[in-house]
Write a protein that holds these residues in place. Structure first.
Motif, PDB file in Angstrom:
ATOM      1  N   LYS A 187       0.849  -1.196   0.000  1.00 51.93           N
ATOM      2  CA  LYS A 187       0.000   0.000   0.000  1.00 51.93           C
ATOM      3  C   LYS A 187       0.878   1.237   0.000  1.00 51.93           C
ATOM      4  CE  LYS A 187      -3.917  -2.126   2.401  1.00 51.93           C
ATOM      5  NZ  LYS A 187      -4.813  -2.072   3.589  1.00 51.93           N
ATOM      6  N   LEU A 188       0.606   2.133  -0.915  1.00 51.96           N
ATOM      7  CA  LEU A 188       1.428   3.323  -1.057  1.00 51.96           C
ATOM      8  C   LEU A 188       0.827   4.492  -0.288  1.00 51.96           C
ATOM      9  CD1 LEU A 188       2.247   3.174  -4.881  1.00 51.96           C
ATOM     10  CD2 LEU A 188       3.553   2.249  -2.958  1.00 51.96           C
ATOM     11  N   PRO A 189       1.664   5.289   0.377  1.00 57.92           N
ATOM     12  CA  PRO A 189       1.154   6.468   1.103  1.00 57.92           C
ATOM     13  C   PRO A 189       0.679   7.529   0.125  1.00 57.92           C
ATOM     14  CG  PRO A 189       3.556   6.426   1.128  1.00 57.92           C
ATOM     15  CD  PRO A 189       3.122   5.132   0.519  1.00 57.92           C
ATOM     16  N   GLU A 190      -0.132   8.429   0.622  1.00 56.88           N
ATOM     17  CA  GLU A 190      -0.654   9.518  -0.201  1.00 56.88           C
ATOM     18  C   GLU A 190       0.464  10.522  -0.506  1.00 56.88           C
ATOM     19  OE1 GLU A 190      -3.614   9.689  -1.460  1.00 56.88           O
ATOM     20  OE2 GLU A 190      -4.396   7.893  -0.456  1.00 56.88           O
ATOM     21  N   GLY A 191       0.246  11.296  -1.581  1.00 56.10           N
ATOM     22  CA  GLY A 191       1.180  12.367  -1.905  1.00 56.10           C
ATOM     23  C   GLY A 191       2.296  11.913  -2.830  1.00 56.10           C
ATOM     24  N   GLU A 192       3.225  12.851  -3.052  1.00 55.03           N
ATOM     25  CA  GLU A 192       4.357  12.579  -3.931  1.00 55.03           C
ATOM     26  C   GLU A 192       5.286  11.544  -3.303  1.00 55.03           C
ATOM     27  OE1 GLU A 192       4.918  13.750  -6.948  1.00 55.03           O
ATOM     28  OE2 GLU A 192       3.051  14.906  -6.950  1.00 55.03           O
ATOM     29  N   GLN A 193       5.855  10.683  -4.165  1.00 48.55           N
ATOM     30  CA  GLN A 193       6.731   9.625  -3.644  1.00 48.55           C
ATOM     31  C   GLN A 193       8.174  10.100  -3.483  1.00 48.55           C
ATOM     32  OE1 GLN A 193       5.234   7.020  -2.577  1.00 48.55           O
ATOM     33  NE2 GLN A 193       3.288   7.774  -3.421  1.00 48.55           N
ATOM     34  N   GLY A 194       8.516  11.230  -4.124  1.00 44.96           N
ATOM     35  CA  GLY A 194       9.858  11.776  -3.941  1.00 44.96           C
ATOM     36  C   GLY A 194      10.934  10.799  -4.385  1.00 44.96           C
ATOM     37  N   GLU A 195      11.909  10.534  -3.500  1.00 49.98           N
ATOM     38  CA  GLU A 195      13.039   9.671  -3.824  1.00 49.98           C
ATOM     39  C   GLU A 195      12.887   8.278  -3.225  1.00 49.98           C
ATOM     40  OE1 GLU A 195      16.556  11.633  -2.594  1.00 49.98           O
ATOM     41  OE2 GLU A 195      16.339  13.317  -4.002  1.00 49.98           O
ATOM     42  N   VAL A 196      11.649   7.851  -2.950  1.00 46.72           N
ATOM     43  CA  VAL A 196      11.414   6.522  -2.377  1.00 46.72           C
ATOM     44  C   VAL A 196      11.810   5.459  -3.398  1.00 46.72           C
ATOM     45  CG1 VAL A 196       9.679   4.948  -1.445  1.00 46.72           C
ATOM     46  CG2 VAL A 196       9.551   7.404  -0.944  1.00 46.72           C
ATOM     47  N   MET A 197      12.510   4.425  -2.918  1.00 43.54           N
ATOM     48  CA  MET A 197      12.994   3.351  -3.787  1.00 43.54           C
ATOM     49  C   MET A 197      12.325   2.034  -3.426  1.00 43.54           C
ATOM     50  SD  MET A 197      15.257   4.913  -5.706  1.00 43.54           S
ATOM     51  CE  MET A 197      16.242   3.606  -6.410  1.00 43.54           C
ATOM     52  N   LEU A 198      12.091   1.222  -4.428  1.00 39.02           N
ATOM     53  CA  LEU A 198      11.671  -0.161  -4.229  1.00 39.02           C
ATOM     54  C   LEU A 198      12.910  -1.031  -4.356  1.00 39.02           C
ATOM     55  CD1 LEU A 198       9.383  -2.407  -4.108  1.00 39.02           C
ATOM     56  CD2 LEU A 198       9.593  -2.455  -6.599  1.00 39.02           C
ATOM     57  N   SER A 199      13.214  -1.809  -3.320  1.00 38.97           N
ATOM     58  CA  SER A 199      14.404  -2.663  -3.297  1.00 38.97           C
ATOM     59  C   SER A 199      13.995  -4.125  -3.429  1.00 38.97           C
ATOM     60  CB  SER A 199      15.190  -2.455  -1.997  1.00 38.97           C
ATOM     61  OG  SER A 199      16.257  -3.370  -1.908  1.00 38.97           O
ATOM     62  N   VAL A 200      14.576  -4.803  -4.414  1.00 37.58           N
ATOM     63  CA  VAL A 200      14.330  -6.235  -4.627  1.00 37.58           C
ATOM     64  C   VAL A 200      15.652  -6.965  -4.412  1.00 37.58           C
ATOM     65  CG1 VAL A 200      13.557  -7.995  -6.250  1.00 37.58           C
ATOM     66  CG2 VAL A 200      12.508  -5.721  -6.293  1.00 37.58           C
ATOM     67  N   GLU A 201      15.707  -7.798  -3.376  1.00 31.75           N
ATOM     68  CA  GLU A 201      16.938  -8.518  -3.044  1.00 31.75           C
ATOM     69  C   GLU A 201      16.700 -10.018  -3.139  1.00 31.75           C
ATOM     70  OE1 GLU A 201      18.072  -7.323   0.842  1.00 31.75           O
ATOM     71  OE2 GLU A 201      18.402  -5.212   0.314  1.00 31.75           O
ATOM     72  N   VAL A 202      17.678 -10.737  -3.676  1.00 32.72           N
ATOM     73  CA  VAL A 202      17.619 -12.199  -3.763  1.00 32.72           C
ATOM     74  C   VAL A 202      18.625 -12.771  -2.771  1.00 32.72           C
ATOM     75  CG1 VAL A 202      17.741 -14.195  -5.289  1.00 32.72           C
ATOM     76  CG2 VAL A 202      17.029 -11.983  -6.200  1.00 32.72           C
ATOM     77  N   TRP A 203      18.156 -13.739  -1.964  1.00 29.69           N
ATOM     78  CA  TRP A 203      18.989 -14.334  -0.931  1.00 29.69           C
ATOM     79  C   TRP A 203      18.954 -15.857  -1.045  1.00 29.69           C
ATOM     80  CZ3 TRP A 203      21.708 -11.559   2.876  1.00 29.69           C
ATOM     81  CH2 TRP A 203      21.475 -10.185   2.882  1.00 29.69           C
ATOM     82  N   ASP A 204      20.031 -16.466  -0.568  1.00 33.26           N
ATOM     83  CA  ASP A 204      20.101 -17.929  -0.451  1.00 33.26           C
ATOM     84  C   ASP A 204      19.793 -18.305   0.991  1.00 33.26           C
ATOM     85  OD1 ASP A 204      20.895 -20.729  -0.794  1.00 33.26           O
ATOM     86  OD2 ASP A 204      22.744 -20.144   0.242  1.00 33.26           O
ATOM     87  N   TRP A 205      18.746 -19.099   1.177  1.00 30.73           N
ATOM     88  CA  TRP A 205      18.319 -19.472   2.527  1.00 30.73           C
ATOM     89  C   TRP A 205      19.216 -20.579   3.076  1.00 30.73           C
ATOM     90  CZ3 TRP A 205      16.298 -24.174   4.432  1.00 30.73           C
ATOM     91  CH2 TRP A 205      15.760 -24.104   5.732  1.00 30.73           C
ATOM     92  N   ASP A 206      19.673 -20.407   4.321  1.00 32.68           N
ATOM     93  CA  ASP A 206      20.493 -21.419   4.995  1.00 32.68           C
ATOM     94  C   ASP A 206      19.821 -21.802   6.298  1.00 32.68           C
ATOM     95  OD1 ASP A 206      22.510 -21.661   3.113  1.00 32.68           O
ATOM     96  OD2 ASP A 206      23.645 -19.966   3.931  1.00 32.68           O
ATOM     97  N   ILE A 207      19.740 -23.104   6.550  1.00 30.84           N
ATOM     98  CA  ILE A 207      19.113 -23.568   7.784  1.00 30.84           C
ATOM     99  C   ILE A 207      19.993 -23.289   8.986  1.00 30.84           C
ATOM    100  CG2 ILE A 207      20.062 -25.917   7.649  1.00 30.84           C
ATOM    101  CD1 ILE A 207      17.317 -26.913   8.665  1.00 30.84           C
ATOM    102  N   VAL A 208      21.315 -23.231   8.761  1.00 24.72           N
ATOM    103  CA  VAL A 208      22.267 -22.922   9.831  1.00 24.72           C
ATOM    104  C   VAL A 208      23.078 -21.704   9.408  1.00 24.72           C
ATOM    105  CG1 VAL A 208      24.218 -23.746  11.189  1.00 24.72           C
ATOM    106  CG2 VAL A 208      22.413 -25.352  10.504  1.00 24.72           C
ATOM    107  N   GLY A 209      23.204 -20.749  10.285  1.00 30.25           N
ATOM    108  CA  GLY A 209      23.985 -19.560   9.981  1.00 30.25           C
ATOM    109  C   GLY A 209      23.179 -18.518   9.222  1.00 30.25           C
ATOM    110  N   LYS A 210      23.885 -17.500   8.724  1.00 30.56           N
ATOM    111  CA  LYS A 210      23.232 -16.390   8.038  1.00 30.56           C
ATOM    112  C   LYS A 210      22.909 -16.756   6.594  1.00 30.56           C
ATOM    113  CE  LYS A 210      26.279 -13.189   8.554  1.00 30.56           C
ATOM    114  NZ  LYS A 210      26.893 -11.840   8.499  1.00 30.56           N
ATOM    115  N   ASN A 211      21.851 -16.135   6.091  1.00 31.55           N
ATOM    116  CA  ASN A 211      21.529 -16.298   4.679  1.00 31.55           C
ATOM    117  C   ASN A 211      22.588 -15.597   3.826  1.00 31.55           C
ATOM    118  OD1 ASN A 211      19.167 -17.628   5.403  1.00 31.55           O
ATOM    119  ND2 ASN A 211      17.967 -15.742   5.411  1.00 31.55           N
ATOM    120  N   ASP A 212      22.807 -16.126   2.623  1.00 29.09           N
ATOM    121  CA  ASP A 212      23.823 -15.571   1.726  1.00 29.09           C
ATOM    122  C   ASP A 212      23.176 -14.654   0.695  1.00 29.09           C
ATOM    123  OD1 ASP A 212      25.951 -17.097   2.881  1.00 29.09           O
ATOM    124  OD2 ASP A 212      25.171 -18.854   1.824  1.00 29.09           O
TER     125      ASP A 212
END
Length: 747
Positions: A187-212
């Motif tokens: 849902k987008l807020p009202e008014g001008e969006q200005g410099e708002v960015m949409l970020s799409v990140e791809v990650w590798d899921w790991d059951i142990v430790g941090k995702n890559d």
């Protein structure tokens, strides 16, 4: 009109690399990447922290690119190779230097968060109807993601962030080619969006430790609101946080130049080709006003080799290569009054003759030198004449006699050099009939011009030196010194073999100089070789006399147009034992599917049989090839597998899998087959990076055997500049770029 983008890259050398092996040394090689896609690999230089590669690549890029990087690795026989460091250049950095980048660059550590690859397919839109407004992010699929797990795959999911909210897709297990087909809404807020960015990140899921981290892409929200976005987008790394390590990882010397051109259809270049060739066909113009004269005047030493290569190829295609060389050498002779410095500079005449020999005489060079060079590489004998470089402990015999004395090492080295040099000279002087007719005619014309310019008896040696200076100093000696660069060997020599080759190259240079400078150099320790060299000079003179003895009918036959096949001869390009299986075999017999076969690659077909002597052979015609790609490492039990997708006469696609022994061999065969098929039409845009097994593709997990390919095919070809197939339009465009700089003179 076709836009071409080329990267001319020369990996020169490295210095002060860290030791990665227990011996206190390293076995470094380089991997060249464009937008995180591997496009080239140098040979390995064994046991050196200051390696010299000297390898050149012309990378034909089918589309724009963002970054160029070279990774330096240490090759290990057991386990994975160690990463030493990398050098990265953005497109902006390269294009900002009109003459290209040519300098020492410090290696920096490799950060996994910056090592991303692949693309994501998505659709972004904000429907005009509805309140509040909703951003719909349709995540369709991704391809060619980096493998983060030991299995050679990843478990990817997508994390999308916008306006302070974050949503994630499901995890797709064990694939580098995931299909999500999920829609995430914000849902987008009202008014001008200005410099708002949409970020799409791809990650590798790991059951142990941090995702890559696997990569990301960002979109300005105001752009999406006005214009829906859909397509494939390259994944990019996080902004670099790598610190300068002050050269602790060593440095790499590179020469990188970006060339962008728009190549017109061939008919548009006919006036230019006529302008260049009329100098040869109708030699009535004042010499200084011809297009060739202007071209030589406006080209610098840096670009002269490129110009010479293009000129030679255009004139070969017109059947005027020998007249071109005759014209250029005649004009250089007219400017020269000292026969002792004849053709010593890198003039257009000298560079054109040098490139002519490489293009026309490469197979001849291989036939003459390859047996001796192979013997030197296999024997790995210790050879040294310079007392200051002798390591007497390295020449120790396997006996109770201990180390050899300096005199004994010199005596042994002289015997070996005499044997090697004798074989080389025997091969050369016995090769008159093997030398291409076109080369012999060119040398005959050269001698005639030299005799006309220097007719006196005191200059009699010039008639020999004018030819030997090219044939020995610019052809045979460089090939002996660096066999890898002339395709005589697939690997660089180790330090011991390199020293032997250097001494032999020095000896060949002395022979090429006809012994005129023997005893005048700064290397008195070469004097014991003089007794071996002098008899060879007499034989070489007789060889040169025979070489230029060409009948007039033969000379006329050698002056016809040279077809493009000259650059892709039907002779064998590459051969050797590999393992192969066809599509469908691995599903039934995964352990024994690959069979050992002997392969031959020519410009016409890839052929294989049980052994070199076996008469029954299978064949894949080169014109049938539609994709030549690497297979994911986890697909088979063996690594280093490539695939060739071919389309037969009925339109059916067939895939052949070929297993190589090492990563180096894999890339050599990939390059060779891609080069042979580079002119094919109807190449596939995508193919599968795995195999169809157990009811689904191992790469993208799709259940249909006929599912479209999930991996983008790679049409970038790494080619040596002088061995490219003939392309008159591209060559003429390059020359036009140089001539345009001299517009005032042409008018």
């Amino acid at each position: 009109m076709a836009k071409t983008t080329s990267l001319h890259c020369r990996v020169v050398e490295g210095k002060d690399l860290p030791a990665k092996d227990m011996s206190g040394s390293s076995d470094p090689y380089c991997v060249v990447k464009v937008d995180n896609e591997v496009v080239a690999r140098t040979a390995t230089v064994w046991k050196s922290l200051n390696p010299v590669w000297g390898e050149e690549y012309t990378l034909r890029l089918p589309r724009g690119f963002h970054s160029f990087a070279i990774y330096v690795l240490d090759e290990d026989t057991i386990g994975q190779d160690d990463v030493i460091g990398k050098v990265s250049l953005s497109r902006q950095q390269i294009s900002a230097e009109p003459r290209g980048v040519d300098s020492w660059l410090s290696l920096v550590p490799v950060d996994p968060n910056e090592e991303v690859q692949g693309e994501i397919h998505l659709e972004l839109q904000v429907p005009e109807q509805g309140h509040p407004r909703v951003l719909r992010c349709h995540l369709i699929e991704a391809r060619d993601l980096a493998p983060r797990d030991l299995s050679g795959t990843s478990d990817p999911f997508v994390r999308v962030s916008c306006c302070g909210h974050t949503l994630e897709t499901a995890v797709i297990k064990k694939t580098r080619f995931p299909h999500w087909d999920e829609v995430l809404e914000f849902k987008l807020p009202e008014g001008e969006q200005g410099e708002v960015m949409l970020s799409v990140e791809v990650w590798d899921w790991d059951i142990v430790g941090k995702n890559d981290f696997l990569g990301r892409v960002e979109f300005p929200l105001d752009t999406i609101c006005t214009d829906p976005t859909k397509g494939w987008f390259q994944l990019l790394p996080f902004p670099s946080t790598t610190e300068d390590h002050g050269g602790q990882l060593g440095a790499l010397r590179l020469a990188v130049r970006l060339v962008e051109d728009r190549v017109l259809p061939p008919t548009y270049y006919q006036p230019l080709i006529q302008l260049l060739t009329e100098t040869i066909i109708s030699p009535g113009q004042p010499p200084a006003s011809t297009a060739l004269a202007v071209l030589e005047e406006v080209t610098s030493g840096e670009s002269r080799q490129d110009v010479a290569t293009k000129l030679v190829k255009i004139f070969l295609g017109q059947g005027l290569a020998v007249p071109l060389l005759d014209y250029l050498t005649a004009h250089e002779l007219a400017r020269n009054t000292d026969p002792n410095i004849l053709f010593r500079s890198n003039s257009l005449a000298s560079k054109s003759m040098e490139q002519f020999m490489k293009v026309v005489g490469l197979s001849y060079l291989h036939e003459v030198l390859k047996p001796v060079v192979n013997r030197i590489f296999e024997e790995k004998k210790y050879v040294e004449l310079d007392p200051s470089k002798m390591e007497l402990s390295r020449s120790r015999r396997i006996s109770f006699k201990g180390s050899l004395s300096e005199a004994q090492v010199q005596e042994t080295s002289l015997e070996l050099l005499k044997s090697y040099l004798g074989d080389i000279v025997d091969a050369i002087v016995g090769s008159v009939d093997k030398c291409p007719l076109l080369m012999r005619v060119a040398f005959k014309q050269l001698r005639r011009r030299v005799e006309e310019r220097f007719p006196s008896v005191q200059h009699e040696e010039v008639r020999y030196f004018s030819i030997s200076g090219f044939l020995f100093l610019r052809f045979f000696a460089p090939a002996v010194l660096t066999p890898k660069l002339f395709r005589l060997r697939e690997q660089h020599a180790d330090p011991r073999t390199s020293r032997t080759l250097l001494l032999l190259a020095k000896a060949l240079q002395s022979i090429g100089n006809l012994g005129l400078q023997l005893g005048q150099g700064k290397e008195p320790w070469m004097a014991p070789l003089h007794a071996i060299l002098l008899p060879s000079i007499t034989r070489v003179k007789a060889f040169l006399d025979s070489l230029v003895t060409v009948e007039s009918t033969e000379a006329a036959a050698g002056e016809g147009p040279v077809p493009p096949a000259l650059f892709c001869p039907s002779a064998t390009i590459k051969e050797g034992y590999l393992h192969t299986c066809t599509q469908g075999g691995p599903a039934l017999l995964p352990r024994f599917a690959f069979k050992k076969r002997y392969f031959w690659l020519s410009s016409e077909a890839l052929t294989y049989s049980k052994s070199p002597e076996w008469q029954v052979r299978c064949s894949i015609p080169v014109p049938w090839m539609r994709a030549v790609e690497q297979v994911d490492e986890g697909t088979f039990q063996h690594r280093h597998v490539m695939q060739i997708v071919a389309q037969d006469g009925t339109g059916q696609l067939h895939t052949t899998y070929i297993q190589c022994q090492s990563g180096q061999e894999l890339w050599q065969w990939l390059w060779a087959v891609r080069q042979a098929s580079s002119a094919n039409e109807d190449m596939l845009p995508t193919c599968h990076a795995g195999i169809f097994r157990a009811g689904r593709w191992t790469c993208c997990l799709q259940p249909a055997c006929t599912a479209p390919g999930c991996s983008r095919t790679h049409s970038t070809v790494a080619l040596g500049e002088w061995s490219d197939p003939l392309d008159p339009a591209a060559a003429a465009q390059t020359l036009y770029g140089h001539l345009r700089q001299a517009g005032a003179q042409l008018r």
